[in-house]
Motif scaffolding. Structure first.
Motif, PDB file in Angstrom:
ATOM      1  N   PRO A 202       0.913  -1.222  -0.096  1.00 26.96           N
ATOM      2  CA  PRO A 202       0.048   0.006  -0.004  1.00 26.96           C
ATOM      3  C   PRO A 202       0.719   1.284   0.120  1.00 26.96           C
ATOM      4  O   PRO A 202       1.874   1.434   0.709  1.00 26.96           O
ATOM      5  CB  PRO A 202      -0.793  -0.078   1.169  1.00 26.96           C
ATOM      6  CG  PRO A 202      -0.792  -1.505   1.649  1.00 26.96           C
ATOM      7  CD  PRO A 202       0.691  -2.242   1.202  1.00 26.96           C
ATOM      8  N   ASP A 203       0.544   2.140  -0.889  1.00 28.03           N
ATOM      9  CA  ASP A 203       0.788   3.705  -0.747  1.00 28.03           C
ATOM     10  C   ASP A 203      -0.282   4.493   0.187  1.00 28.03           C
ATOM     11  O   ASP A 203      -1.063   4.783  -0.743  1.00 28.03           O
ATOM     12  CB  ASP A 203       1.424   4.049  -2.282  1.00 28.03           C
ATOM     13  CG  ASP A 203       1.558   5.783  -2.046  1.00 28.03           C
ATOM     14  OD1 ASP A 203       1.625   6.144  -0.914  1.00 28.03           O
ATOM     15  OD2 ASP A 203       2.086   6.204  -3.057  1.00 28.03           O
ATOM     16  N   TRP A 204       0.099   4.632   1.222  1.00 29.03           N
ATOM     17  CA  TRP A 204      -1.052   5.071   2.045  1.00 29.03           C
ATOM     18  C   TRP A 204      -1.505   6.775   1.695  1.00 29.03           C
ATOM     19  O   TRP A 204      -2.413   7.123   2.146  1.00 29.03           O
ATOM     20  CB  TRP A 204      -0.844   5.212   3.760  1.00 29.03           C
ATOM     21  CG  TRP A 204      -0.523   3.712   3.941  1.00 29.03           C
ATOM     22  CD1 TRP A 204       0.598   3.009   4.545  1.00 29.03           C
ATOM     23  CD2 TRP A 204      -1.657   2.692   4.145  1.00 29.03           C
ATOM     24  NE1 TRP A 204       0.259   1.610   4.736  1.00 29.03           N
ATOM     25  CE2 TRP A 204      -0.878   1.463   4.738  1.00 29.03           C
ATOM     26  CE3 TRP A 204      -3.258   2.770   4.027  1.00 29.03           C
ATOM     27  CZ2 TRP A 204      -1.796   0.372   4.809  1.00 29.03           C
ATOM     28  CZ3 TRP A 204      -3.740   1.669   4.161  1.00 29.03           C
ATOM     29  CH2 TRP A 204      -3.163   0.334   4.495  1.00 29.03           C
ATOM     30  N   SER A 205      -0.456   7.179   1.102  1.00 26.91           N
ATOM     31  CA  SER A 205      -0.898   8.673   0.699  1.00 26.91           C
ATOM     32  C   SER A 205      -1.990   8.507  -0.389  1.00 26.91           C
ATOM     33  O   SER A 205      -2.562   9.920  -0.769  1.00 26.91           O
ATOM     34  CB  SER A 205       0.361   9.193  -0.243  1.00 26.91           C
ATOM     35  OG  SER A 205       0.690   8.645  -1.305  1.00 26.91           O
ATOM     36  N   LEU A 206      -2.299   7.508  -0.954  1.00 27.80           N
ATOM     37  CA  LEU A 206      -3.373   7.282  -2.033  1.00 27.80           C
ATOM     38  C   LEU A 206      -4.794   7.307  -1.313  1.00 27.80           C
ATOM     39  O   LEU A 206      -5.630   7.025  -2.228  1.00 27.80           O
ATOM     40  CB  LEU A 206      -3.065   6.370  -2.912  1.00 27.80           C
ATOM     41  CG  LEU A 206      -1.732   6.646  -3.659  1.00 27.80           C
ATOM     42  CD1 LEU A 206      -1.381   5.547  -4.894  1.00 27.80           C
ATOM     43  CD2 LEU A 206      -1.897   7.919  -4.773  1.00 27.80           C
ATOM     44  N   LEU A 207      -4.782   6.784  -0.111  1.00 29.30           N
ATOM     45  CA  LEU A 207      -5.967   6.848   0.815  1.00 29.30           C
ATOM     46  C   LEU A 207      -6.841   7.802   0.745  1.00 29.30           C
ATOM     47  O   LEU A 207      -6.338   8.730   1.521  1.00 29.30           O
ATOM     48  CB  LEU A 207      -5.699   6.161   2.016  1.00 29.30           C
ATOM     49  CG  LEU A 207      -6.714   5.620   2.997  1.00 29.30           C
ATOM     50  CD1 LEU A 207      -7.766   4.637   2.435  1.00 29.30           C
ATOM     51  CD2 LEU A 207      -6.234   5.203   4.314  1.00 29.30           C
ATOM     52  N   THR A 208      -7.917   7.844   0.266  1.00 22.77           N
ATOM     53  CA  THR A 208      -8.799   8.841   0.220  1.00 22.77           C
ATOM     54  C   THR A 208     -10.309   8.599   0.225  1.00 22.77           C
ATOM     55  O   THR A 208     -10.513   7.456   0.136  1.00 22.77           O
ATOM     56  CB  THR A 208      -8.682  10.020  -1.135  1.00 22.77           C
ATOM     57  OG1 THR A 208      -9.152   9.295  -2.055  1.00 22.77           O
ATOM     58  CG2 THR A 208      -7.144  10.248  -1.201  1.00 22.77           C
ATOM     59  N   GLY A 209     -10.949   9.486   0.858  1.00 17.73           N
ATOM     60  CA  GLY A 209     -12.585   9.237   0.741  1.00 17.73           C
ATOM     61  C   GLY A 209     -13.062   8.668  -0.558  1.00 17.73           C
ATOM     62  O   GLY A 209     -13.814   7.952  -0.777  1.00 17.73           O
ATOM     63  N   GLY A 210     -12.547   9.518  -1.410  1.00 17.75           N
ATOM     64  CA  GLY A 210     -13.106   8.949  -3.164  1.00 17.75           C
ATOM     65  C   GLY A 210     -12.795   7.798  -3.501  1.00 17.75           C
ATOM     66  O   GLY A 210     -13.469   6.822  -4.073  1.00 17.75           O
ATOM     67  N   THR A 211     -11.350   7.157  -3.058  1.00 18.96           N
ATOM     68  CA  THR A 211     -11.071   5.875  -3.381  1.00 18.96           C
ATOM     69  C   THR A 211     -12.035   4.989  -2.692  1.00 18.96           C
ATOM     70  O   THR A 211     -12.403   3.814  -3.224  1.00 18.96           O
ATOM     71  CB  THR A 211      -9.608   5.647  -2.771  1.00 18.96           C
ATOM     72  OG1 THR A 211      -8.573   6.851  -3.556  1.00 18.96           O
ATOM     73  CG2 THR A 211      -9.061   4.375  -3.188  1.00 18.96           C
ATOM     74  N   PHE A 212     -12.294   5.194  -1.288  1.00 18.28           N
ATOM     75  CA  PHE A 212     -13.123   4.230  -0.631  1.00 18.28           C
ATOM     76  C   PHE A 212     -14.836   4.079  -1.331  1.00 18.28           C
ATOM     77  O   PHE A 212     -15.049   2.888  -1.476  1.00 18.28           O
ATOM     78  CB  PHE A 212     -13.544   4.604   0.889  1.00 18.28           C
ATOM     79  CG  PHE A 212     -14.423   3.862   1.744  1.00 18.28           C
ATOM     80  CD1 PHE A 212     -13.607   2.601   2.017  1.00 18.28           C
ATOM     81  CD2 PHE A 212     -15.710   4.165   1.928  1.00 18.28           C
ATOM     82  CE1 PHE A 212     -14.363   1.599   2.825  1.00 18.28           C
ATOM     83  CE2 PHE A 212     -16.146   3.271   2.769  1.00 18.28           C
ATOM     84  CZ  PHE A 212     -15.715   1.936   3.258  1.00 18.28           C
ATOM     85  N   LEU A 213     -15.018   5.172  -1.752  1.00 19.52           N
ATOM     86  CA  LEU A 213     -16.457   5.127  -2.358  1.00 19.52           C
ATOM     87  C   LEU A 213     -16.380   4.390  -3.796  1.00 19.52           C
ATOM     88  O   LEU A 213     -17.318   3.565  -4.015  1.00 19.52           O
ATOM     89  CB  LEU A 213     -16.766   6.565  -2.701  1.00 19.52           C
ATOM     90  CG  LEU A 213     -17.218   7.552  -1.379  1.00 19.52           C
ATOM     91  CD1 LEU A 213     -17.533   9.034  -1.795  1.00 19.52           C
ATOM     92  CD2 LEU A 213     -18.497   6.896  -0.913  1.00 19.52           C
ATOM     93  N   VAL A 214     -15.379   4.568  -4.399  1.00 23.86           N
ATOM     94  CA  VAL A 214     -15.001   3.922  -5.711  1.00 23.86           C
ATOM     95  C   VAL A 214     -15.084   2.236  -5.414  1.00 23.86           C
ATOM     96  O   VAL A 214     -15.618   1.435  -6.222  1.00 23.86           O
ATOM     97  CB  VAL A 214     -13.796   4.414  -6.690  1.00 23.86           C
ATOM     98  CG1 VAL A 214     -13.518   3.479  -7.797  1.00 23.86           C
ATOM     99  CG2 VAL A 214     -14.011   5.786  -6.914  1.00 23.86           C
ATOM    100  N   ALA A 215     -14.331   1.916  -4.308  1.00 18.54           N
ATOM    101  CA  ALA A 215     -14.002   0.510  -3.937  1.00 18.54           C
ATOM    102  C   ALA A 215     -15.280  -0.204  -3.497  1.00 18.54           C
ATOM    103  O   ALA A 215     -15.681  -1.250  -3.785  1.00 18.54           O
ATOM    104  CB  ALA A 215     -13.015   0.516  -2.825  1.00 18.54           C
ATOM    105  N   LEU A 216     -16.193   0.877  -2.798  1.00 15.66           N
ATOM    106  CA  LEU A 216     -17.531   0.366  -2.234  1.00 15.66           C
ATOM    107  C   LEU A 216     -18.528   0.172  -3.580  1.00 15.66           C
ATOM    108  O   LEU A 216     -19.259  -0.856  -3.643  1.00 15.66           O
ATOM    109  CB  LEU A 216     -18.075   1.290  -1.369  1.00 15.66           C
ATOM    110  CG  LEU A 216     -19.376   0.700  -0.751  1.00 15.66           C
ATOM    111  CD1 LEU A 216     -19.019  -0.196   0.198  1.00 15.66           C
ATOM    112  CD2 LEU A 216     -19.680   2.018   0.377  1.00 15.66           C
ATOM    113  N   GLY A 217     -18.462   0.981  -4.415  1.00 15.43           N
ATOM    114  CA  GLY A 217     -19.395   0.938  -5.679  1.00 15.43           C
ATOM    115  C   GLY A 217     -18.765  -0.548  -6.430  1.00 15.43           C
ATOM    116  O   GLY A 217     -19.859  -1.149  -7.221  1.00 15.43           O
TER     117      GLY A 217
END
Length: 442
Positions: A202-217
């Motif tokens: 993991p590159d934790w700098s890429l962890l965003t709310g937007g990424t979580f929403l896309v992953a959930l979708g």
């Protein structure tokens, strides 16, 4: 009147349900979503979303389907008589039509590539130009779409045991075998470990709310929840089977196949110095170019497109089964005729989507091609609405006694599932939907 069929075994049901989930969502969409959304961080969030949110909704569909022992419309009528809930079943019927109408177009693309691979016609310099020429050729693309739908109809008209279960029993194991062979080949390329790191470190700098929403979708899309496909499959399941174990098995298989797809693609992408963020063209443009640059690439390209065909067929079978099951209701002796009639109608409805890359490319709906609009209508609107309604029904309409009796599991596990399906899953769906609306408006 012919009796209602049942799966011959738990394994047959799991393979069929996993096949419905493991389609283009895992093999086509997952890799390019990983590539454009942070690599391993996206993978981690996808796994969390699949188990924490997708799995409870999947289990809710299993519960409703087996309790109803019928098509989705009839199931809701039986479980909530006199209420408006059967509309969920009719929405599933409508979206089954729409999904298969454009899904069969992609199935046709796969067949076109497979035929070219088998006849050694994929030795070209520009796969982008090849893809554009295939999708813009109305005769070829409609013929390929028709052949793909004929394969789907032929399987579904055979029924649950002789059709869907039998096909799933040999296609799904072959799919795993082909994936493992391709992953091993990809991992043996020079520089492949860079792709493995991209997928798992993991590159934790890429962890965003937007990424979580896309992953959930992506978790919702890849599990096929919200269109009553899993509900329909579960309606053919005997009362002796443990629903929780089956739902968990399907979810884990979906995660494993998605990660295997990443292990096929990203080591090869990095080994050949290409960008992982190529988007939707990764499968049809980038991967053939990769195969063309490695030893025995033609053989592995054939394997890959056979794998794609199997995965797409197992999903298309479930979409047609939604339509057929709802269309015939309890008149099971009408299955064969209904499969052919509905299959023909789906082909006709899908013609505009097939032509939207050629003669109808200038025709748009709210700025999208007909194909893209059909995809958006189902994956961004239909699936979330369906999943939300199913969660609310399972969480608030079905009583604790009903769900406890149906799940037959430990009280703590039942309580956790009930909380997730009543509160966590609906909240996640609403957040995704509202975020998407704001994206459009902005």
């Amino acid at each position: 009147m012919a009796p209602r069929e049942q799966w011959t075994s738990k394994l047959g049901f799991i393979l069929a349900a996993a096949g419905s989930a493991i389609g283009l969502g895992a093999i086509w969409k997952f890799p390019y979503m990983v590539g454009t959304n942070g690599g391993s961080v996206f993978v981690l969030l996808f796994i969390i979303s699949t188990i924490g949110i997708g799995l409870p909704i999947l289990l809710a569909e299993f519960v409703i389907g087996r309790m109803g022992q019928s098509d989705a419309v009839t199931a809701f009528k039986r479980l909530a008589p006199g209420k408006k809930w059967p509309i969920i079943g009719w929405l599933g019927f409508a979206f089954g039509f729409i999904v298969l109408s454009f899904y069969s177009v992609v199935g046709g693309w796969i067949l076109s590539y497979l035929v070219r691979a088998l006849t050694f016609q994929l030795d070209v310099a520009d796969f982008g130009a090849l893809f554009a020429s295939i999708t813009a050729n109305p005769l070829e693309i409609l013929l390929a779409q028709a052949v793909f739908l004929l394969l789907t109809i032929w399987i579904v008209q055979g029924g649950i045991k002789a059709g869907i279960e039998r096909a799933s029993r040999w296609m799904m194991p072959l799919l795993f075998i082909f994936f493992i062979i391709l992953a091993i080949r990809s991992l043996t390329l020079d520089g492949a470990m860079e792709g493995v790191r991209f997928l798992f470190v993991p590159d934790w700098s890429l962890l965003t709310g937007g990424t979580f929403l896309v992953a959930l979708g992506q978790a919702f899309f890849s599990l096929s929840v919200g269109v009553t496909a899993m509900m329909t499959y579960a309606s053919y399941l005997s009362k002796d089977e443990q629903l929780g174990q089956s739902a968990l098995s399907v979810s884990i298989l979906n995660i494993v196949i998605s990660i295997l797809a990443g292990l096929v693609i990203f080591p090869a992408v990095f080994a050949l110095g290409l960008s992982p963020a190529e988007g939707p063209g990764l499968i049809f443009i980038i991967l053939p170019a990769i195969f063309g640059q490695i030893p025995f690439g033609g053989f592995f390209m054939i394997l890959f497109f056979i794998l794609m065909l199997f995965a797409t067929l197992t999903s298309s079978m479930s979409m047609l089964e939604i339509v057929v099951s709802t269309g015939i209701r309890a008149k099971y002796d009408r299955r064969k005729r209904a499969a052919w009639v509905f299959g023909a109608l789906i082909f006709i409805i899908g013609i505009p989507s097939a032509l939207s890359f050629g003669v109808l490319s200038e025709f748009t709906i709210f700025g999208d091609t007909i194909f893209d609009f059909a995809d958006l209508l189902t994956s961004r609107i239909g699936m979330p609405i369906g999943a939300l309604a199913i969660s609310i029904f399972a969480g608030f309409v079905l009583t604790n006694k009903q769900t406890t009796d149906e799940l037959n599991t430990h009280p703590l596990i039942h309580s956790v599932w009930k909380f997730l399906v009543k509160y966590a899953a609906p909240a996640a769906i609403i957040i995704i939907f509202v975020t998407w609306i704001f994206e459009i408006l902005s």
